[in-house]
Design a protein around this motif. Structure first.
Motif, PDB file in Angstrom:
ATOM      1  N   LEU A  35       2.748   5.230   7.763  1.00 53.08           N
ATOM      2  CA  LEU A  35       2.097   6.386   7.144  1.00 53.08           C
ATOM      3  C   LEU A  35       1.194   5.852   6.037  1.00 53.08           C
ATOM      4  O   LEU A  35       1.638   5.536   4.941  1.00 53.08           O
ATOM      5  CB  LEU A  35       3.151   7.339   6.581  1.00 53.08           C
ATOM      6  CG  LEU A  35       2.636   8.656   5.980  1.00 53.08           C
ATOM      7  CD1 LEU A  35       1.860   9.454   7.016  1.00 53.08           C
ATOM      8  CD2 LEU A  35       3.793   9.474   5.429  1.00 53.08           C
ATOM      9  N   PHE A  36      -0.091   5.719   6.361  1.00 51.36           N
ATOM     10  CA  PHE A  36      -1.034   5.049   5.474  1.00 51.36           C
ATOM     11  C   PHE A  36      -1.784   6.059   4.601  1.00 51.36           C
ATOM     12  O   PHE A  36      -2.270   7.085   5.078  1.00 51.36           O
ATOM     13  CB  PHE A  36      -2.049   4.236   6.273  1.00 51.36           C
ATOM     14  CG  PHE A  36      -1.431   3.103   7.064  1.00 51.36           C
ATOM     15  CD1 PHE A  36      -0.323   2.429   6.587  1.00 51.36           C
ATOM     16  CD2 PHE A  36      -1.982   2.711   8.281  1.00 51.36           C
ATOM     17  CE1 PHE A  36       0.247   1.390   7.306  1.00 51.36           C
ATOM     18  CE2 PHE A  36      -1.419   1.667   9.009  1.00 51.36           C
ATOM     19  CZ  PHE A  36      -0.302   1.008   8.516  1.00 51.36           C
ATOM     20  N   GLY A  37      -1.891   5.737   3.346  1.00 50.75           N
ATOM     21  CA  GLY A  37      -2.655   6.564   2.420  1.00 50.75           C
ATOM     22  C   GLY A  37      -2.753   5.863   1.088  1.00 50.75           C
ATOM     23  O   GLY A  37      -1.877   5.064   0.724  1.00 50.75           O
ATOM     24  N   ARG A  38      -3.815   6.130   0.343  1.00 51.68           N
ATOM     25  CA  ARG A  38      -3.994   5.476  -0.951  1.00 51.68           C
ATOM     26  C   ARG A  38      -2.913   5.918  -1.928  1.00 51.68           C
ATOM     27  O   ARG A  38      -2.259   6.930  -1.743  1.00 51.68           O
ATOM     28  CB  ARG A  38      -5.378   5.797  -1.528  1.00 51.68           C
ATOM     29  CG  ARG A  38      -6.517   5.183  -0.742  1.00 51.68           C
ATOM     30  CD  ARG A  38      -7.849   5.314  -1.455  1.00 51.68           C
ATOM     31  NE  ARG A  38      -8.177   6.700  -1.766  1.00 51.68           N
ATOM     32  CZ  ARG A  38      -8.215   7.194  -2.992  1.00 51.68           C
ATOM     33  NH1 ARG A  38      -7.932   6.438  -4.032  1.00 51.68           N
ATOM     34  NH2 ARG A  38      -8.543   8.457  -3.209  1.00 51.68           N
ATOM     35  N   ILE A  86      -0.520   6.204  11.212  1.00 48.22           N
ATOM     36  CA  ILE A  86      -1.008   7.552  10.935  1.00 48.22           C
ATOM     37  C   ILE A  86      -1.595   7.543   9.532  1.00 48.22           C
ATOM     38  O   ILE A  86      -0.889   7.267   8.557  1.00 48.22           O
ATOM     39  CB  ILE A  86       0.110   8.603  11.034  1.00 48.22           C
ATOM     40  CG1 ILE A  86       0.661   8.669  12.468  1.00 48.22           C
ATOM     41  CG2 ILE A  86      -0.404   9.981  10.604  1.00 48.22           C
ATOM     42  CD1 ILE A  86       1.819   9.633  12.641  1.00 48.22           C
ATOM     43  N   SER A  87      -2.876   7.831   9.421  1.00 42.48           N
ATOM     44  CA  SER A  87      -3.552   7.781   8.124  1.00 42.48           C
ATOM     45  C   SER A  87      -3.724   9.183   7.548  1.00 42.48           C
ATOM     46  O   SER A  87      -4.141  10.105   8.257  1.00 42.48           O
ATOM     47  CB  SER A  87      -4.927   7.112   8.265  1.00 42.48           C
ATOM     48  OG  SER A  87      -4.788   5.759   8.665  1.00 42.48           O
ATOM     49  N   ILE A  88      -3.381   9.326   6.276  1.00 38.88           N
ATOM     50  CA  ILE A  88      -3.608  10.588   5.577  1.00 38.88           C
ATOM     51  C   ILE A  88      -5.063  10.619   5.131  1.00 38.88           C
ATOM     52  O   ILE A  88      -5.492   9.748   4.371  1.00 38.88           O
ATOM     53  CB  ILE A  88      -2.699  10.717   4.349  1.00 38.88           C
ATOM     54  CG1 ILE A  88      -1.236  10.651   4.767  1.00 38.88           C
ATOM     55  CG2 ILE A  88      -2.982  12.006   3.595  1.00 38.88           C
ATOM     56  CD1 ILE A  88      -0.266  10.680   3.597  1.00 38.88           C
ATOM     57  N   PRO A  89      -5.852  11.569   5.597  1.00 37.72           N
ATOM     58  CA  PRO A  89      -7.269  11.593   5.224  1.00 37.72           C
ATOM     59  C   PRO A  89      -7.451  11.909   3.748  1.00 37.72           C
ATOM     60  O   PRO A  89      -6.648  12.628   3.145  1.00 37.72           O
ATOM     61  CB  PRO A  89      -7.860  12.701   6.100  1.00 37.72           C
ATOM     62  CG  PRO A  89      -6.701  13.598   6.398  1.00 37.72           C
ATOM     63  CD  PRO A  89      -5.491  12.707   6.466  1.00 37.72           C
ATOM     64  N   GLU A  90      -8.511  11.359   3.179  1.00 39.15           N
ATOM     65  CA  GLU A  90      -8.826  11.658   1.776  1.00 39.15           C
ATOM     66  C   GLU A  90      -9.234  13.121   1.649  1.00 39.15           C
ATOM     67  O   GLU A  90      -9.992  13.646   2.460  1.00 39.15           O
ATOM     68  CB  GLU A  90      -9.962  10.746   1.313  1.00 39.15           C
ATOM     69  CG  GLU A  90     -10.288  10.869  -0.151  1.00 39.15           C
ATOM     70  CD  GLU A  90     -11.335   9.865  -0.593  1.00 39.15           C
ATOM     71  OE1 GLU A  90     -12.494  10.280  -0.782  1.00 39.15           O
ATOM     72  OE2 GLU A  90     -11.018   8.675  -0.707  1.00 39.15           O
ATOM     73  N   LEU A  91      -8.716  13.784   0.633  1.00 37.84           N
ATOM     74  CA  LEU A  91      -9.045  15.196   0.436  1.00 37.84           C
ATOM     75  C   LEU A  91     -10.505  15.349   0.036  1.00 37.84           C
ATOM     76  O   LEU A  91     -11.039  14.541  -0.722  1.00 37.84           O
ATOM     77  CB  LEU A  91      -8.152  15.792  -0.646  1.00 37.84           C
ATOM     78  CG  LEU A  91      -6.639  15.808  -0.375  1.00 37.84           C
ATOM     79  CD1 LEU A  91      -5.899  16.400  -1.560  1.00 37.84           C
ATOM     80  CD2 LEU A  91      -6.312  16.589   0.885  1.00 37.84           C
TER      81      LEU A  91
END
Length: 626
Positions: free
Chosen positions: A37-40, A273-278
């Motif tokens: 689970l990828f995200g900054r 699975i990447s969490i998109p930047e808001l």
């Protein structure tokens, strides 16, 4: 206030992601599986994990078919061997809290007894055994004991391992590390089979807070020991942190050799699975929903409805996030059959509406610089509420105090600290005036979408232009010093600009300062705008700061003056204050180039020098026609 922790309330419209991941964990064809689970940092990974955990619990309230365990990597940061700590923590959680494993406590204790990897890890370190590469992929990385140690050394290692395992004879010629992993995996897999669960879901969070060594150890624990049938691991991490950790542990052998990190990640993570930047609109809505969360009632079961849930249901029903619509007060009102004080947990309706309005206006500006990061949004609101509380103490008798002005000033503080400090200086210089004339000038010009004059060119950034045009628009007519007093921790004017430079910016800054050749430092300064990895304005501010302290940097101001017209006014102010003895034939050539680039603008500098008695021969060189 909002704590910096995960939430089970979906203010980010992450429920579709949570539903997707929950469905994946229920698919028996997709295990064993490791999900990345990828995200900054601050993107909301922990909140998404909480939503998944909630979905799993609702799907199987008995916890006998789907068992969900949450592990925090950061907890194991202080252990000598994080692998053994994580594995033992997982087993103890299964033994203590999970109904499906209630009858299997003896088996779990036996498996925990087999995990004496703290000693095994110490043995490996003691003998320098390359644990990972001998096991993760023996076909391509054959770093076995037989290759690296003498027969005598191998016997010594095997004896140490026998003492640790205390289980069975280990043949010397066998790859001991692989055998130990095989034994643990088999017993762990047998344990899960006996439990009769459909899937064990293990969530590993906060991995990007750990040191590179701990990141690698955690990934190895999953891949080598724990990833068996009927398991799904969800690893929440910043992909860049993971890549950095791998490159730190396994650097390139030569500059031209292949990057190992991508291959390593592919072996560990089967499903990224990447969490998109808001988007900016998403962040605006998030800020406003946080205000709603602060005021709206969370409900009391069987007594009072959860008003926040009612609003969030309306948000979901109208696809607000999907359609990119900004929430407003009318939308909030439309969510409730009865819109009055009864929907609130605290405060009055007019107080809620006022706060909603203040943050709504500020969000139009602040959202652009929060980089789609929910954690930064929370921090902004927390800072605002702290300063609002201080204002209520300091200025409780001042009925003119406007919290919208405080919020707007804080937005400028976030957008550009240097401009924030410049406005503070203007406010001080104009204390005896009815207006802050500089702010009035640039506000009027920006409102008319005209180009700012040279001396205010630093305010021409798009984000600053939006700030100038935002409400309250008449900021220049207000006494801002009382608002600045609440932000005084940010106003340390004596702090050096160079101290705020990041690593990449500091490298460029030092390279310019240390360069002796004009062609080299001129090119570096000219190309600053093209470097997307740095904020070039910070480097230019730092260079001018150094020039104020050291007039010998005058020649390096030449390319800066020519290429960045917005800095000319500031450079000219320094030039006017220079001693006349510092204006000589050696510096005249550089000054001539500045004069040629901006003859009308440079005339006041020339006048200042001639009034001080500048030598005619030096003046002739400066104003000569090329």
């Amino acid at each position: 206030m909002w704590l910096d922790k995960e939430s089970q309330i979906d203010l980010l419209a992450y429920s579709p992601f949570a539903e997707l991941i929950t469905n994946i964990t229920a698919n028996e064809r997709l295990n064993p599986l490791t999900i990345g689970l990828f995200g900054r940092w601050g993107a909301g990974k922990s909140t998404l994990l909480k939503l998944v955990e909630k979905n799993i619990e609702e799907r199987d309230e008995t916890k006998k078919k789907f068992v969900c365990i949450s592990l925090n990597s950061w907890v194991f940061e202080g252990y000598d061997d994080a692998k053994s700590a994580i594995m033992e923590s997982l087993l103890r959680t299964l033994m203590d809290n999970q109904p499906a494993f209630e009858e299997l406590k003896d088996e779990i204790r036996s498996l925990i007894g087999r995990i004496n990897f703290m000693k095994l890890g110490a043995t490996a370190i003691k003998h320098g055994m390359p644990l990972v590469m001998s096991a993760i992929n023996p076909a391509t990385a054959t770093l076995t004991m037989a290759q690296y140690f003498s027969k005598t050394k191998r016997k010594e290692i095997l004896n140490d391992i026998k003492q640790v395992w205390n289980e069975k004879e280990i043949e010397e010629d066998r790859d001991t590390t692989v055998e130990n992993i095989r034994l643990f995996r088999k017993e762990f897999s047998d344990l899960i089979d006996k439990s009769e669960i459909d899937n064990l879901i293990v969530m590993i969070d906060d991995l990007d807070r750990c040191t590179p060594e701990r990141v690698i150890e955690t990934l190895e624990a999953v891949k080598l020991f724990l990833s068996v049938p009927k398991t799904t691991f969800i690893i929440a991490v910043d992909n860049q942190v993971m890549k950095y950790s791998i490159e730190n542990k396994y650097p390139k052998i030569t500059e031209g050799s292949e990057d190992f990190s991508d291959s390593y990640i592919e072996k560990i993570i089967q499903l990224p699975i990447s969490i998109p930047e808001l988007s900016e609109t998403d962040i605006k809505n998030y800020l406003l929903l946080l205000i709603c969360e602060l005021y709206l009632s969370k409900g009391v079961p069987s007594i009072k409805a959860n008003q926040l849930d009612i609003l969030l249901s309306k948000v979901k029903e109208d696809n607000i996030f999907v359609n990119g619509i900004k929430i407003d007060l009318e939308f909030v009102k439309s969510a409730f059959e009865q819109y009055d004080y009864t929907i609130l947990d605290k405060g009055e309706i007019d107080e809620f509406e006022k706060m909603f309005d203040i943050i709504g206006k500020t969000s139009d500006v602040i959202a652009s610089i929060l980089k789609g990061n929910p954690r930064q949004a929370k921090r902004f609101l927390n800072s605002f509420l702290i300063r609002k509380s201080l204002a209520e103490i300091y200025y409780k008798t001042d009925r003119t105090f406007d919290y919208a002005i405080l919020a707007k000033l804080m937005a400028l503080e976030y957008i550009d600290m240097n401009r924030f400090k410049e406005l503070y200086k203007w406010a001080i210089e104009n204390q005896k005036n009815s207006k802050i004339k500089e702010l009035e000038t640039i506000t009027n010009i920006s409102r008319n979408d005209e180009e700012l004059p040279e001396e205010y060119r630093k305010w021409s950034d798009e984000k600053l232009a939006r700030w100038l045009k935002s409400d309250p628009i008449d900021l220049h007519e207000k006494d801002l010093l009382k608002y600045f007093y609440l932000t005084r921790e940010s106003l340390d004017i004596n702090v050096s600009v160079s101290d705020s430079l990041g690593k990449a910016e500091l490298m460029v800054f030092n390279k310019i300062l240390q360069s002796k050749r004009a062609t080299e430092y001129s090119l570096l300064i000219e190309k600053l705008k093209e470097n997307k990895d740095i904020k070039y304005t910070k480097i230019l501010d730092a260079l001018i700061e150094e020039f104020k302290k050291n007039s010998k940097l005058l020649k390096k101001m030449q390319p800066l003056y020519i290429c960045y017209s917005e800095y000319r006014s500031e450079i000219k102010d320094v030039l006017k204050k220079m001693k006349i003895t510092e204006i000589n034939l050696q510096t005249a050539t550089a000054l001539c180039s500045m004069y040629q680039a901006d003859k009308p603008g440079f005339s006041d500098v020339i006048k200042s020098w001639t009034d001080k008695g500048l030598a005619q021969d030096v003046l002739d060189v400066i104003i000569q026609e090329k």
